[in-house]
Motif scaffolding. Structure first.
Motif, PDB file in Angstrom:
ATOM      1  N   THR A   1       0.865  -1.181   0.000  1.00 22.14           N
ATOM      2  CA  THR A   1       0.000   0.000   0.000  1.00 22.14           C
ATOM      3  C   THR A   1       0.908   1.239   0.000  1.00 22.14           C
TER       4      THR A   1
ATOM      5  N   GLU B   1      -0.613   3.612  -4.637  1.00 23.98           N
ATOM      6  CA  GLU B   1      -1.936   4.184  -4.918  1.00 23.98           C
ATOM      7  C   GLU B   1      -2.006   4.628  -6.383  1.00 23.98           C
TER       8      GLU B   1
ATOM      9  N   ALA C   1      -1.981  -9.126   1.374  1.00 28.41           N
ATOM     10  CA  ALA C   1      -1.402  -7.844   1.776  1.00 28.41           C
ATOM     11  C   ALA C   1      -0.112  -8.075   2.555  1.00 28.41           C
TER      12      ALA C   1
ATOM     13  N   GLU D   1      -0.447  -4.663   7.776  1.00 31.42           N
ATOM     14  CA  GLU D   1      -1.670  -4.035   8.293  1.00 31.42           C
ATOM     15  C   GLU D   1      -1.354  -3.469   9.669  1.00 31.42           C
TER      16      GLU D   1
ATOM     17  N   GLN E   1      -7.864   4.470   7.184  1.00 32.51           N
ATOM     18  CA  GLN E   1      -6.398   4.352   7.072  1.00 32.51           C
ATOM     19  C   GLN E   1      -5.914   2.911   7.205  1.00 32.51           C
ATOM     20  N   SER E   2      -6.854   1.975   7.379  1.00 32.47           N
ATOM     21  CA  SER E   2      -6.396   0.575   7.452  1.00 32.47           C
ATOM     22  C   SER E   2      -5.990   0.130   6.049  1.00 32.47           C
ATOM     23  N   TYR E   3      -5.118  -0.846   6.001  1.00 29.02           N
ATOM     24  CA  TYR E   3      -4.680  -1.326   4.692  1.00 29.02           C
ATOM     25  C   TYR E   3      -5.751  -2.210   4.052  1.00 29.02           C
TER      26      TYR E   3
ATOM     27  N   PHE F   1      -7.704   0.352   2.273  1.00 30.61           N
ATOM     28  CA  PHE F   1      -6.911   0.822   1.126  1.00 30.61           C
ATOM     29  C   PHE F   1      -7.038  -0.165  -0.032  1.00 30.61           C
TER      30      PHE F   1
ATOM     31  N   ASN G   1       3.989   8.376   8.148  1.00 33.24           N
ATOM     32  CA  ASN G   1       2.583   7.960   8.014  1.00 33.24           C
ATOM     33  C   ASN G   1       1.612   8.949   8.632  1.00 33.24           C
TER      34      ASN G   1
END
Ligand code: F6R
Length: 256
Positions: free
Chosen positions: A41, A46, A73, A76, A86-88, A91, A177
């Protein structure tokens, strides 16, 4: 002698060319079995996922292939549920799966249930790593690089024998972040992250980097000796690793 491949592209072409690189791997794989992709991520990914979605809108082969992929993923945050913006998990759903009409059941993330009972520390494989193995292993691992040389949330000092486990984030990662959170105190201090050993076991790895702020980390990764002080540098020992970057990220690399 490093065996990594370097691809350096103009900044304005980075998103399109990076997503084409991924798309071509996915289409080539399509007839073999469901492909397993390790996903990253962050800001770099993005833009790349956005270009991948654009291409999938006009390329049926890619659109169909994306629906058969299993997505794992790479990390996380601890303490954010999957609906937190904002959690993966959020995302991956909002930037890739939903726009590509991929069932969210195809996404796995490291979490309390699949990491904590058997954490991948001290050379022991975690349940999350075992899930990848049970699916046939990761065919293509996507990665980004932190300005401190981290890959996934393997911060400087991480052993190359690390598997998926719960980790403490470094101060520089927390501060990088914090741009995504309205209050710096909300930025999680811990995450679940795949390990360096997890990444090294993937069939193929591609690390993406764009922008001048990644130039020093890439210089250290590519020109320095592989070492735990720069976890990404260990990827240069992988037999099939490509670093895909724009001219700005490559600006501190000099020919030997
Ligand atoms: C994200 C991750 C991180 C990022 C890295 C680069 O899943 O594991 O290692 O890939 O921090 O992030 P950006 O692209 O935001 O600079």
């Amino acid at each position: 002698m490093t065996r990594i491949k370097l691809v350096i592209v103009p900044p304005e072409e980075f998103g399109r060319m990076a997503s084409d690189y991924i798309a071509n791997r996915i289409i080539d794989f399509h007839d073999r079995r469901p492909m397993n992709i390790g996903t990253a991520t962050g800001g770099t990914m993005e833009g790349i996922y956005g270009s991948l979605i654009e291409r999938a809108r006009r390329d049926d082969a890619l659109a169909n292939a994306l629906q058969t992929v299993n997505y794992f993923a790479m990390d996380e945050y601890v303490g954010l549920d999957g609906d937190h913006p904002q959690s993966y998990a959020y995302f991956m759903r909002s930037r890739l799966l939903e726009p590509a009409a991929v069932s969210t059941s195809r996404l796995q993330l490291p979490n309390k249930e699949n990491v904590e009972p058997a954490p991948g520390a001290g050379g022991c494989i975690s349940m999350y790593d075992q899930m990848m193995t049970d699916c046939g292993g990761i065919d293509l691992q996507l990665a980004g690089i932190g300005t401190n040389g981290h890959v996934a949330f393997n911060e400087p000092g991480t052993s190359r024998d690390s598997w998926t486990r719960r980790v403490l984030l470094s101060e520089s990662t927390i501060s990088a972040n914090s741009r995504y959170f309205s209050d710096p105190s909300e930025v999680p201090r811990e995450a679940y992250s795949i390990g360096i050993a997890t990444i090294m076991r993937a069939e193929r790895v591609v690390l993406f980097a764009s922008g001048k702020n990644k130039a020093s980390a890439l210089e250290r990764m590519i020109r320095g000796r592989p070492g735990d002080d720069c976890p990404a540098s260990v990827l240069t020992l992988h037999p099939n690793c490509t670093v895909f970057m724009d001219w700005e990220a490559a600006s501190k690399l000099r020919p030997y």
